[in-house]
Design an enzyme around this catalytic site. Structure first.
Site, mmCIF file in Angstrom:
data_model
loop_
_atom_site.group_PDB
_atom_site.id
_atom_site.type_symbol
_atom_site.label_atom_id
_atom_site.label_comp_id
_atom_site.label_asym_id
_atom_site.label_seq_id
_atom_site.Cartn_x
_atom_site.Cartn_y
_atom_site.Cartn_z
ATOM 1 C CG HIS A 1 19.269 80.494 -17.383
ATOM 2 N ND1 HIS A 1 19.638 79.640 -16.464
ATOM 3 C CD2 HIS A 1 18.096 81.293 -17.009
ATOM 4 C CE1 HIS A 1 18.910 80.205 -15.388
ATOM 5 N NE2 HIS A 1 17.963 81.102 -15.591
ATOM 6 C CD GLU B 1 24.699 88.793 -18.067
ATOM 7 O OE1 GLU B 1 23.771 89.052 -17.268
ATOM 8 O OE2 GLU B 1 24.609 88.274 -19.095
ATOM 9 C CG HIS C 1 12.466 81.019 -15.966
ATOM 10 N ND1 HIS C 1 13.420 81.345 -17.214
ATOM 11 C CD2 HIS C 1 13.683 81.250 -15.165
ATOM 12 C CE1 HIS C 1 14.653 81.761 -16.914
ATOM 13 N NE2 HIS C 1 14.996 81.454 -15.671
ATOM 14 N NE ARG D 1 23.740 89.807 -13.077
ATOM 15 C CZ ARG D 1 22.961 90.911 -12.862
ATOM 16 N NH1 ARG D 1 23.387 91.937 -12.433
ATOM 17 N NH2 ARG D 1 21.642 90.843 -12.377
ATOM 18 N NE ARG E 1 15.580 113.852 -16.686
ATOM 19 C CZ ARG E 1 14.826 114.935 -16.410
ATOM 20 N NH1 ARG E 1 14.734 115.357 -15.250
ATOM 21 N NH2 ARG E 1 14.142 115.519 -17.420
ATOM 22 C CD GLU F 1 16.770 80.511 -11.928
ATOM 23 O OE1 GLU F 1 17.988 80.441 -12.082
ATOM 24 O OE2 GLU F 1 16.046 80.908 -12.990
HETATM 25 N N1 NAD Z 1 15.279 91.076 -13.018
HETATM 26 C C1 NAD Z 1 15.947 89.601 -12.437
HETATM 27 O O1 NAD Z 1 17.248 89.412 -12.269
HETATM 28 C C2 NAD Z 1 15.032 88.617 -12.929
HETATM 29 C C3 NAD Z 1 15.704 87.308 -12.666
HETATM 30 C C4 NAD Z 1 14.788 86.031 -12.781
HETATM 31 C C5 NAD Z 1 13.403 86.113 -13.275
HETATM 32 N N2 NAD Z 1 13.041 87.556 -13.652
HETATM 33 C C6 NAD Z 1 11.389 87.745 -13.758
HETATM 34 O O2 NAD Z 1 10.685 87.135 -12.896
HETATM 35 C C7 NAD Z 1 9.590 86.898 -13.477
HETATM 36 C C8 NAD Z 1 9.114 85.529 -12.656
HETATM 37 O O3 NAD Z 1 9.012 85.474 -11.234
HETATM 38 P P1 NAD Z 1 8.114 84.646 -10.381
HETATM 39 O O4 NAD Z 1 8.384 83.307 -10.629
HETATM 40 O O5 NAD Z 1 8.435 85.236 -9.152
HETATM 41 O O6 NAD Z 1 6.704 84.836 -11.399
HETATM 42 P P2 NAD Z 1 5.399 86.196 -10.358
HETATM 43 O O7 NAD Z 1 5.845 87.235 -9.884
HETATM 44 O O8 NAD Z 1 4.276 86.030 -11.742
HETATM 45 O O9 NAD Z 1 4.766 85.190 -9.331
HETATM 46 C C9 NAD Z 1 4.567 83.706 -9.618
HETATM 47 C C10 NAD Z 1 2.879 83.557 -9.224
HETATM 48 O O10 NAD Z 1 3.020 83.516 -7.747
HETATM 49 C C11 NAD Z 1 1.922 84.241 -7.154
HETATM 50 N N3 NAD Z 1 2.636 84.615 -5.917
HETATM 51 C C12 NAD Z 1 3.859 85.173 -5.598
HETATM 52 N N4 NAD Z 1 4.231 85.194 -4.240
HETATM 53 C C13 NAD Z 1 3.098 84.749 -3.713
HETATM 54 C C14 NAD Z 1 3.007 84.107 -2.365
HETATM 55 N N5 NAD Z 1 3.433 84.388 -1.260
HETATM 56 N N6 NAD Z 1 1.530 83.575 -2.273
HETATM 57 C C15 NAD Z 1 0.781 83.083 -3.087
HETATM 58 N N7 NAD Z 1 1.193 83.591 -4.617
HETATM 59 C C16 NAD Z 1 2.212 84.111 -4.657
HETATM 60 C C17 NAD Z 1 2.115 85.579 -8.284
HETATM 61 O O11 NAD Z 1 0.735 86.229 -7.841
HETATM 62 C C18 NAD Z 1 1.873 84.855 -9.633
HETATM 63 O O12 NAD Z 1 0.517 84.405 -9.840
HETATM 64 C C19 NAD Z 1 9.646 86.912 -14.821
HETATM 65 O O13 NAD Z 1 9.082 87.762 -15.570
HETATM 66 C C20 NAD Z 1 11.382 86.936 -14.994
HETATM 67 O O14 NAD Z 1 11.725 87.528 -16.140
HETATM 68 C C21 NAD Z 1 13.802 88.472 -13.284
HETATM 69 ZN ZN ZN Z 2 16.575 82.100 -14.487
#
Ligand code: NAD
Ligand code: ZN
Length: 346
Positions: free
Chosen positions: A226, A215, A246, A219, A103, A167
């Site tokens: 998007h 939100e 993205h 927000r 939890r 972003e």
């Molecule tokens: N919760 C939220 O508010 C929110 C907001 C935006 C996006 N997201 C989510 O985030 C995800 C996308 O995040 P992302 O773009 O970071 O993707 P990700 O976590 O898959 O990272 C992208 C790639 O970069 C690699 N990587 C990360 N840091 C690294 C580093 N320092 N050196 C080398 N490689 C590295 C990872 O292993 C991966 O292959 C999506 O699933 C999306 O839905 C969530």
């Molecule tokens: Zn976004």
């Protein structure tokens, strides 16, 4: 944020309020970032490391079950702490696992991707995908802290940097004109120049989220780019050889939505032109058929944020300010896409 970020994490661990500490990362972040983390946060050297495959596929209930089982196997109790070391995938997955195991146990985020630093790790939204649909299952779970250490970005590729930059550009466009100008003038690969901009973007996201954590309204300014962006992202997945990240889809979405802002008399033409020029320089054009317009609209309708018949957009009223919940018709969306399509042509 800043030079002392990881020292602050070490201090938190020094309070000794947790029974056991786990570090969750993916194969890339554990390879590239864990040694640096352990070097700077000696108290983490005793922690157990959990690894998941890199990529969106790890945002999956089966992966959650593996981690829950692993925690249970080590008899982790309600006072355990999960340190999420990675991009948005790791913070979404780890935040969800922490928010639900027994939890809810504590977690902290140590974002390693640019998108993670300025967006995904901030705002307490966590979750995983279900049957190919994004973020279908999740909880709001506040981390104890988010620790942003810019040098982690050294090993991140240029495409991933641009993914997060989209972003940041959005933050400037909807919230802070000066921030947008500073991003426009900066050189991306110079981490020293990027650092203050990352901090400002993370602060903007935190400020917006703080004012409207669930939100209700404000927000939604963060949705700029998007609504159409998600349609473009989904469209690109239908032909795997040209899948967009993205941020790349959001960049195109921002061009279309800035254009709509102008068309609807909310934004002046000069501002639109500046926005389109900047984004077209940074992101390569996405090509599609004029006839695809309907498909985009269909994909946008599947998006959980577009309830009912009409689309509700966040549009710009100037560079640095936005208006939420502006009704937009499917025909106007198609017009914007057609405008973008022709823009990308030589
Ligand atoms: N919760 C939220 O508010 C929110 C907001 C935006 C996006 N997201 C989510 O985030 C995800 C996308 O995040 P992302 O773009 O970071 O993707 P990700 O976590 O898959 O990272 C992208 C790639 O970069 C690699 N990587 C990360 N840091 C690294 C580093 N320092 N050196 C080398 N490689 C590295 C990872 O292993 C991966 O292959 C999506 O699933 C999306 O839905 C969530
Ligand atoms: Zn976004």
């Amino acid at each position: 944020m800043g030079r002392d970020a990881l020292r602050a994490l070490d201090r938190l661990l020094g309070k000794d309020t947790h029974s056991e500490v786990f570090v969750l990362g993916d194969e890339n972040t554990l390879r590239h970032c864990l040694p640096e983390l352990l070097g700077r946060v000696p108290r983490l050297r005793e922690a157990h490391t959990l690894s998941v495959p890199a990529g969106e596929r790890s945002k999956d209930l089966a992966v959650c079950a593996d981690i829950w089982n692993h925690l249970a196997g080590r008899a982790a109790d309600r006072h355990a702490l999960l340190v999420c070391l990675g991009g948005g995938v790791v913070s979404d997955l780890g935040g969800f696992v922490a928010g639900t195991y027994k939890r809810g146990i504590d977690c902290v985020h140590v974002p390693t991707s640019l998108l993670g630093m300025v967006d995904a790790s901030i705002g307490s939204k966590t979750g995983v995908d279900l049957s190919g649909l994004k973020n279908m299952v999740g909880v709001f779970h506040d981390p104890l802290g988010v620790y942003i250490h810019i040098p982690f970005l050294k090993s991140l590729g240029k495409r991933e940097l641009l993914n997060g930059l989209a972003e940041m550009i959005k933050h400037g466009l909807v919230w802070d004109a000066q921030h947008w100008e500073a991003i426009s003038a900066a050189t991306l690969h110079d981490l020293d120049a990027l650092a203050p901009l990352v901090q400002r973007s993370a602060a903007i996201k935190a400020e917006v989220v703080k004012k409207d954590p669930r939100e209700a309204s404000l927000r939604k300014v963060l949705n700029f780019g998007h609504t159409i962006g998600h349609g473009i992202e989904a469209h690109s997945w239908e032909s795997p050889q040209r899948m967009l990240l993205h941020g790349e889809a959001v960049a195109i979405g921002m061009i279309c939505e800035a254009w709509l802002s102008w068309r609807m008399d909310l934004l002046d033409r000069e501002s639109y032109d500046r926005i389109a020029t900047q984004l077209m320089q940074l992101y390569k054009p996405y090509q599609f058929d004029s006839a695809d317009g309907h498909r985009f609209v269909e994909l946008m309708r599947n998006d959980k944020k577009n309830r009912g018949g009409q689309f509700r957009f966040t549009l710009l009223t100037a560079i640095g300010s936005a208006k939420v919940d502006v009704p937009v018709s499917a025909a106007q969306v198609q017009e914007a896409l057609e405008h973008y399509r022709l823009l990308g042509r030589p």
